[in-house]
Design an enzyme around this catalytic site. Sequence first.
Site, PDB file in Angstrom:
ATOM      1  N   ASP A  84       0.818  -1.214   0.000  1.00 14.79           N
ATOM      2  CA  ASP A  84       0.000   0.000   0.000  1.00 14.79           C
ATOM      3  C   ASP A  84       0.853   1.266   0.000  1.00 14.79           C
ATOM      4  OD1 ASP A  84      -2.498   1.236  -0.162  1.00 14.79           O
ATOM      5  OD2 ASP A  84      -2.574   1.601   1.995  1.00 14.79           O
ATOM      6  N   ASP A  94       3.235  -0.721  -4.989  1.00 17.77           N
ATOM      7  CA  ASP A  94       1.803  -0.619  -5.213  1.00 17.77           C
ATOM      8  C   ASP A  94       1.561   0.272  -6.438  1.00 17.77           C
ATOM      9  OD1 ASP A  94      -0.901  -0.877  -5.008  1.00 17.77           O
ATOM     10  OD2 ASP A  94      -1.082  -0.088  -2.992  1.00 17.77           O
ATOM     11  N   ASP A 126      -2.541   7.261  -6.825  1.00 20.68           N
ATOM     12  CA  ASP A 126      -3.784   6.695  -6.310  1.00 20.68           C
ATOM     13  C   ASP A 126      -4.676   7.848  -5.869  1.00 20.68           C
ATOM     14  OD1 ASP A 126      -5.793   5.549  -4.696  1.00 20.68           O
ATOM     15  OD2 ASP A 126      -4.523   3.887  -4.105  1.00 20.68           O
ATOM     16  N   ARG A 182      -3.690   0.277 -16.046  1.00 22.94           N
ATOM     17  CA  ARG A 182      -4.205   1.424 -15.307  1.00 22.94           C
ATOM     18  C   ARG A 182      -3.633   2.753 -15.822  1.00 22.94           C
ATOM     19  NH1 ARG A 182      -4.493  -0.678  -8.965  1.00 22.94           N
ATOM     20  NH2 ARG A 182      -5.670  -2.594  -9.410  1.00 22.94           N
TER      21      ARG A 182
END
Length: 341
Positions: free
Chosen positions: A120, A145, A149, A200
């Site tokens: 994370d 990660d 984000d 992504r």
Amino acid sequence: MTAQRLYVHVERTLRGLAGQAEGFGQQAIGGLHGDVYHVTTLNDDGPGSLRDGCRKPDPLWIVFDISGTINLLSGLRVSSYKTIDGRGQRIKLTGKGLLLRECEHVIVCNLAIEAGRGHDVDAIQIKPNSKHIWIDRCSLSYFEDGLIDISRGSTDITISRCYFSNHNKTMLIGARSCDIIDRSIRVTVHHCFFDGTRQRHPRVRFGKVHLYNNYTRNWGIYAVCASVESQIVSQSNIYEAGDKKLVFMHLIEQAPDKDVGTCGSVKSEGDLFLNDAKFHTTNAAHDQSVFEVQEYYESCSIEPATPDLVEFLKQSTGWQQIELPPTRTSIDSLEMENTAA
């Protein structure tokens, strides 16, 4: 305005960048109305460190007097009304990343952020409830990660002129299908170069996302993913496939307050698909049900998707060797007064 002249007119003064973001993050002013803070050490913490400047409660325009690598021992939390301005030096952040949590009016410019370790751990994590954020000209790679984000109600964000490389899960916008607060998310991504990152670019849940003049090449699964209720407008981007050809993936997920699952919608206008890249949708009619960009902002520097744009993005994204404007000038002071008025 073409990409070749993007923001050039404001770079002769230190604080000229404030308020110059295009898209949803256009109101971000960073530390415009604060003092200039000088980073004088590469230490993780202590007087003169980047962490010391980022935690201070007052607005600050943070600049660097030295070049080098700052090894972050823990995530670096950035408080509201801060500009982290890496122009004039070569600053690399490693180990951990930037945490933009419950903050507003933050500008991050001209940094390299790489080699992050731990579960994370993202290069730049924007959550929860952060707004008016602009990430510009950063090079991001090698995190365990994600690289960027954006989730949990964070909104009005622009990512521009960034270079993404050597990574798997590149940019996540809306982290979970149960987070209906993410219906408020609005993000613009423009003039970025996704160089062989696996997936992504971005992956989106719920939010409204405007992509324009980005170059994405040689992805490993898909280029862009539209999941539950997301609305993506893709304008004048270049998608150059490698072994994998799928550009737009539609993934069905169910929001907790709905009876059935849905995917997101993508509207493609003026995009350039190279090397047999395949525009693919599971529901072409539904893909017209997206927001109108003009309802939110009008001025942005969209230009046609051409080979010339590809060459420009290869040279002008990520950290740049550019000078830091003078930290105090009469022009700079006048600009602050005019912006305040």
